[in-house]
Design a protein around this motif. Structure first.
Motif, short mmCIF file in Angstrom:
data_model
loop_
_atom_site.label_atom_id
_atom_site.label_comp_id
_atom_site.label_asym_id
_atom_site.label_seq_id
_atom_site.Cartn_x
_atom_site.Cartn_y
_atom_site.Cartn_z
N PRO A 172 -3.38 5.12 5.41
CA PRO A 172 -3.05 6.48 4.94
C PRO A 172 -1.61 6.86 5.25
CG PRO A 172 -4.44 6.58 6.89
CD PRO A 172 -4.29 5.14 6.54
N LEU A 173 -0.97 7.50 4.29
CA LEU A 173 0.34 8.11 4.51
C LEU A 173 0.17 9.59 4.85
CD1 LEU A 173 2.35 6.56 1.53
CD2 LEU A 173 2.43 5.88 3.95
N LEU A 174 -0.89 10.17 4.34
CA LEU A 174 -1.22 11.57 4.58
C LEU A 174 -1.99 11.67 5.90
CD1 LEU A 174 -1.55 14.56 3.67
CD2 LEU A 174 -3.60 13.82 2.43
N LYS A 175 -1.52 12.51 6.79
CA LYS A 175 -2.22 12.72 8.06
C LYS A 175 -3.43 13.61 7.83
CE LYS A 175 1.92 12.28 10.82
NZ LYS A 175 2.94 12.99 11.57
N GLN A 176 -4.50 13.30 8.53
CA GLN A 176 -5.74 14.08 8.39
C GLN A 176 -5.51 15.55 8.75
OE1 GLN A 176 -9.12 12.69 10.69
NE2 GLN A 176 -10.53 13.56 9.22
N GLU A 177 -4.73 15.81 9.79
CA GLU A 177 -4.46 17.19 10.20
C GLU A 177 -3.74 17.96 9.10
OE1 GLU A 177 -5.20 19.36 12.80
OE2 GLU A 177 -6.67 17.77 13.12
N ASP A 178 -2.79 17.31 8.43
CA ASP A 178 -2.07 17.97 7.34
C ASP A 178 -3.02 18.31 6.19
OD1 ASP A 178 0.28 17.78 8.78
OD2 ASP A 178 0.97 15.97 7.73
N TYR A 179 -3.93 17.40 5.89
CA TYR A 179 -4.89 17.65 4.82
C TYR A 179 -5.84 18.79 5.19
CZ TYR A 179 -8.32 17.05 1.17
OH TYR A 179 -9.17 17.29 0.11
N LYS A 180 -6.28 18.81 6.44
CA LYS A 180 -7.15 19.89 6.90
C LYS A 180 -6.47 21.25 6.75
CE LYS A 180 -9.69 17.47 10.56
NZ LYS A 180 -9.90 17.43 12.03
N LYS A 226 -0.86 8.56 -6.00
CA LYS A 226 -0.60 9.94 -5.58
C LYS A 226 0.32 10.00 -4.36
CE LYS A 226 -4.86 12.16 -7.23
NZ LYS A 226 -6.03 12.97 -6.82
N GLY A 227 0.61 8.85 -3.76
CA GLY A 227 1.48 8.83 -2.60
C GLY A 227 0.78 9.16 -1.30
N ILE A 228 -0.54 9.04 -1.29
CA ILE A 228 -1.34 9.40 -0.12
C ILE A 228 -1.70 8.16 0.71
CG2 ILE A 228 -3.59 10.38 0.55
CD1 ILE A 228 -3.35 12.18 -1.93
N VAL A 229 -1.69 7.00 0.04
CA VAL A 229 -2.06 5.73 0.67
C VAL A 229 -0.99 4.71 0.30
CG1 VAL A 229 -3.74 3.83 0.51
CG2 VAL A 229 -4.54 6.17 0.67
N ASP A 230 -0.77 3.74 1.17
CA ASP A 230 0.11 2.62 0.87
C ASP A 230 -0.59 1.34 1.31
OD1 ASP A 230 2.30 1.24 -0.05
OD2 ASP A 230 3.73 2.11 1.35
N HIS A 231 0.04 0.20 1.05
CA HIS A 231 -0.60 -1.06 1.44
C HIS A 231 0.42 -2.06 1.95
CE1 HIS A 231 0.80 -2.25 -2.59
NE2 HIS A 231 0.80 -3.48 -2.11
N GLU A 232 -0.12 -3.03 2.67
CA GLU A 232 0.62 -4.21 3.10
C GLU A 232 -0.07 -5.39 2.45
OE1 GLU A 232 -0.06 -4.06 7.30
OE2 GLU A 232 1.60 -2.69 7.66
N GLY A 233 0.70 -6.33 1.96
CA GLY A 233 0.10 -7.49 1.31
C GLY A 233 0.12 -8.71 2.19
N SER A 234 -0.95 -9.48 2.06
CA SER A 234 -1.03 -10.75 2.75
C SER A 234 -1.78 -11.70 1.82
CB SER A 234 -1.77 -10.59 4.08
OG SER A 234 -1.94 -11.84 4.71
N GLY A 235 -1.04 -12.47 1.05
CA GLY A 235 -1.68 -13.31 0.05
C GLY A 235 -2.28 -12.44 -1.03
N LYS A 236 -3.54 -12.69 -1.31
CA LYS A 236 -4.25 -11.90 -2.33
C LYS A 236 -4.87 -10.63 -1.74
CE LYS A 236 -5.52 -15.81 -5.25
NZ LYS A 236 -6.64 -16.55 -5.85
N THR A 237 -4.86 -10.52 -0.43
CA THR A 237 -5.53 -9.41 0.23
C THR A 237 -4.53 -8.30 0.57
OG1 THR A 237 -7.10 -10.95 1.21
CG2 THR A 237 -7.00 -8.77 2.18
N PHE A 238 -4.92 -7.08 0.25
CA PHE A 238 -4.12 -5.91 0.61
C PHE A 238 -4.84 -5.15 1.70
CE2 PHE A 238 -2.31 -5.62 -3.94
CZ PHE A 238 -1.24 -6.43 -3.60
#
Length: 121
Positions: free
Chosen positions: A66-74, A50-62
């Motif tokens: 959040p990309l969406l700010k809590q204030e914006d969602y509120k 949905k484009g709300i979360v992203d990740h960084e990878g490090s080996g097998k672990t992500f």
């Protein structure tokens, strides 16, 4: 932006508070009874699509963040609440909560103070 499901919102609340977290870290913050690891992982992947979360990878672990700010969602959620249940009227919403929530004198004073500040702007 679409409204989040209850499960998605629960995960987002944890990500907002943790800033960055693995699925295990999010899972450890959830209340009992905890959902399955795969359930949390699936919800996070849905949020990512949905484009709300992203990740960084490090080996097998992500590590997810959040990309969406809590204030914006509120803000968006409140606008949807006012539009959907109170015909777009903030005063109707405030009146409803004042009647239904049995506000204390202190809460009413705080609300009046905020309204007066807004009026003088």
């Amino acid at each position: 932006m679409s409204q989040l499901t209850k499960a998605e919102e629960q995960i987002m609340r944890k990500l907002w508070s943790l800033k960055k977290a693995t699925v295990r870290e999010v899972l450890s913050e959830l209340p009992e009874p905890k959902p399955a690891y795969n359930t949390v992982s699936t919800i996070i992947r849905i949020l990512e699509k949905k484009g709300i979360v992203d990740h960084e990878g490090s080996g097998k672990t992500f590590t997810y963040f959040p990309l969406l700010k809590q204030e914006d969602y509120k803000k968006q959620s409140l606008k949807e609440l006012i539009t959907g249940y109170f015909d777009g009227s903030f005063s109707k919403m405030a009146s409803f909560f004042a009647k239904e929530e049995d506000l204390s004198t202190h809460e009413i004073d705080e609300l009046m103070k905020l309204l007066n500040e807004k009026k003088s702007e």
